[in-house]
Design a protein around this motif. Structure first.
Motif, mmCIF file in Angstrom:
data_model
loop_
_atom_site.group_PDB
_atom_site.id
_atom_site.type_symbol
_atom_site.label_atom_id
_atom_site.label_comp_id
_atom_site.label_asym_id
_atom_site.label_seq_id
_atom_site.Cartn_x
_atom_site.Cartn_y
_atom_site.Cartn_z
ATOM 1 N N ALA A 35 0.850 -1.198 0.000
ATOM 2 C CA ALA A 35 0.000 0.000 0.000
ATOM 3 C C ALA A 35 0.883 1.244 0.000
ATOM 4 O O ALA A 35 2.067 1.171 0.329
ATOM 5 C CB ALA A 35 -0.914 0.004 1.226
ATOM 6 N N ASP A 36 0.293 2.374 -0.359
ATOM 7 C CA ASP A 36 1.045 3.627 -0.373
ATOM 8 C C ASP A 36 1.445 4.057 1.034
ATOM 9 O O ASP A 36 2.533 4.584 1.243
ATOM 10 C CB ASP A 36 0.211 4.745 -1.009
ATOM 11 N N LYS A 37 0.542 3.829 1.975
ATOM 12 C CA LYS A 37 0.807 4.193 3.369
ATOM 13 C C LYS A 37 0.154 3.154 4.271
ATOM 14 O O LYS A 37 -0.960 2.711 4.000
ATOM 15 C CB LYS A 37 0.248 5.587 3.664
ATOM 16 N N PHE A 47 -4.622 1.018 5.844
ATOM 17 C CA PHE A 47 -3.976 0.991 4.535
ATOM 18 C C PHE A 47 -4.550 2.102 3.672
ATOM 19 O O PHE A 47 -5.763 2.329 3.679
ATOM 20 C CB PHE A 47 -4.256 -0.342 3.824
ATOM 21 N N SER A 48 -3.694 2.779 2.905
ATOM 22 C CA SER A 48 -4.209 3.760 1.952
ATOM 23 C C SER A 48 -3.515 3.586 0.602
ATOM 24 O O SER A 48 -2.326 3.282 0.530
ATOM 25 C CB SER A 48 -4.048 5.185 2.465
ATOM 26 N N TRP A 49 -4.336 3.741 -0.442
ATOM 27 C CA TRP A 49 -3.907 3.665 -1.835
ATOM 28 C C TRP A 49 -4.551 4.811 -2.579
ATOM 29 O O TRP A 49 -5.777 4.920 -2.596
ATOM 30 C CB TRP A 49 -4.399 2.382 -2.510
ATOM 31 N N ASN A 50 -3.761 5.648 -3.210
ATOM 32 C CA ASN A 50 -4.278 6.725 -4.057
ATOM 33 C C ASN A 50 -5.446 7.475 -3.419
ATOM 34 O O ASN A 50 -6.456 7.731 -4.069
ATOM 35 C CB ASN A 50 -4.717 6.172 -5.420
ATOM 36 N N GLU A 53 -8.880 4.585 1.577
ATOM 37 C CA GLU A 53 -8.372 3.917 2.765
ATOM 38 C C GLU A 53 -9.198 2.688 3.098
ATOM 39 O O GLU A 53 -10.372 2.595 2.743
ATOM 40 C CB GLU A 53 -8.396 4.879 3.958
ATOM 41 N N ASP A 54 -8.557 1.740 3.762
ATOM 42 C CA ASP A 54 -9.238 0.548 4.249
ATOM 43 C C ASP A 54 -8.572 0.132 5.551
ATOM 44 O O ASP A 54 -7.411 0.455 5.797
ATOM 45 C CB ASP A 54 -9.170 -0.588 3.221
ATOM 46 N N GLU A 55 -9.327 -0.583 6.374
ATOM 47 C CA GLU A 55 -8.820 -1.003 7.683
ATOM 48 C C GLU A 55 -8.944 -2.507 7.819
ATOM 49 O O GLU A 55 -9.936 -3.100 7.391
ATOM 50 C CB GLU A 55 -9.626 -0.335 8.795
ATOM 51 N N ALA A 56 -7.928 -3.112 8.425
ATOM 52 C CA ALA A 56 -7.939 -4.555 8.664
ATOM 53 C C ALA A 56 -7.393 -4.832 10.058
ATOM 54 O O ALA A 56 -6.502 -4.127 10.533
ATOM 55 C CB ALA A 56 -7.086 -5.280 7.618
ATOM 56 N N PHE A 69 -5.094 -11.313 8.182
ATOM 57 C CA PHE A 69 -5.814 -10.064 8.355
ATOM 58 C C PHE A 69 -7.287 -10.253 7.994
ATOM 59 O O PHE A 69 -7.628 -11.070 7.140
ATOM 60 C CB PHE A 69 -5.260 -8.982 7.409
ATOM 61 N N HIS A 70 -8.127 -9.456 8.616
ATOM 62 C CA HIS A 70 -9.551 -9.416 8.276
ATOM 63 C C HIS A 70 -9.916 -7.971 7.968
ATOM 64 O O HIS A 70 -9.747 -7.080 8.816
ATOM 65 C CB HIS A 70 -10.394 -9.924 9.459
ATOM 66 N N TRP A 71 -10.399 -7.731 6.732
ATOM 67 C CA TRP A 71 -10.892 -6.386 6.403
ATOM 68 C C TRP A 71 -12.113 -6.110 7.261
ATOM 69 O O TRP A 71 -13.015 -6.937 7.338
ATOM 70 C CB TRP A 71 -11.283 -6.286 4.924
ATOM 71 N N LEU A 72 -12.172 -4.970 7.904
ATOM 72 C CA LEU A 72 -13.264 -4.661 8.828
ATOM 73 C C LEU A 72 -14.616 -4.595 8.120
ATOM 74 O O LEU A 72 -15.645 -4.848 8.737
ATOM 75 C CB LEU A 72 -12.982 -3.365 9.578
#
Length: 126
Positions: A35-37, A47-50, A53-56, A69-72
């Motif tokens: 990921a970017d960040k 996690f962030s991309w372009n 954002e997403d959280e796991a 990991f589990h995506w929330l």
């Protein structure tokens, strides 16, 4: 909505499990290729991309073996996992990725993982 199916990808990699695990389980390592960040607070990875954002959350992990990991936002029984295995025959390190996708999207998702893993291998000098 159709139920997603689990699929598994395997990639031989030329590095030690210790080094590989750093790129799979630590925010700074994941930020190198996934990921970017990436930030982590209280077991939640951000996690962030372009700009999106997403959280796991980390479901399970064992040092130098695997992290799951589990995506929330995903159903509780879905996850993505990075596992490190050793070939009994060649003693080669193998990165095993498990993920979920709709049946018609498995091929596209696999290509996306191939692209991501190519970035990882570049960072590892493979």
């Amino acid at each position: 909505m159709s139920k997603k199916q689990q699929y598994t990808l395997e990639y031989p990699v030329r590095c030690s499990p210790t080094i590989l695990y750093e790129f799979l389980a630590n925010p700074s390592g994941l930020q190198e290729w996934f990921a970017d960040k990436v930030d982590e607070r209280d077991g939640i990875y951000y996690f962030s991309w372009n700009g999106s954002e997403d959280e796991a959350e980390v479901m399970e992990q064992e040092e130098e073996k695997f992290i799951r990991f589990h995506w929330l936002h995903a159903p509780k029984d879905e996850f993505f996992e990075f596992a490190i295995e050793k070939s009994e025959v060649t003693n080669q390190t193998i990165l095993v990725i498990k993920d979920f996708a709709d049946k018609r999207e498995v091929k596209d998702q696999s290509r996306l993982w191939d692209h991501q893993v190519k970035d990882l291998f570049h960072r590892l000098g493979n």
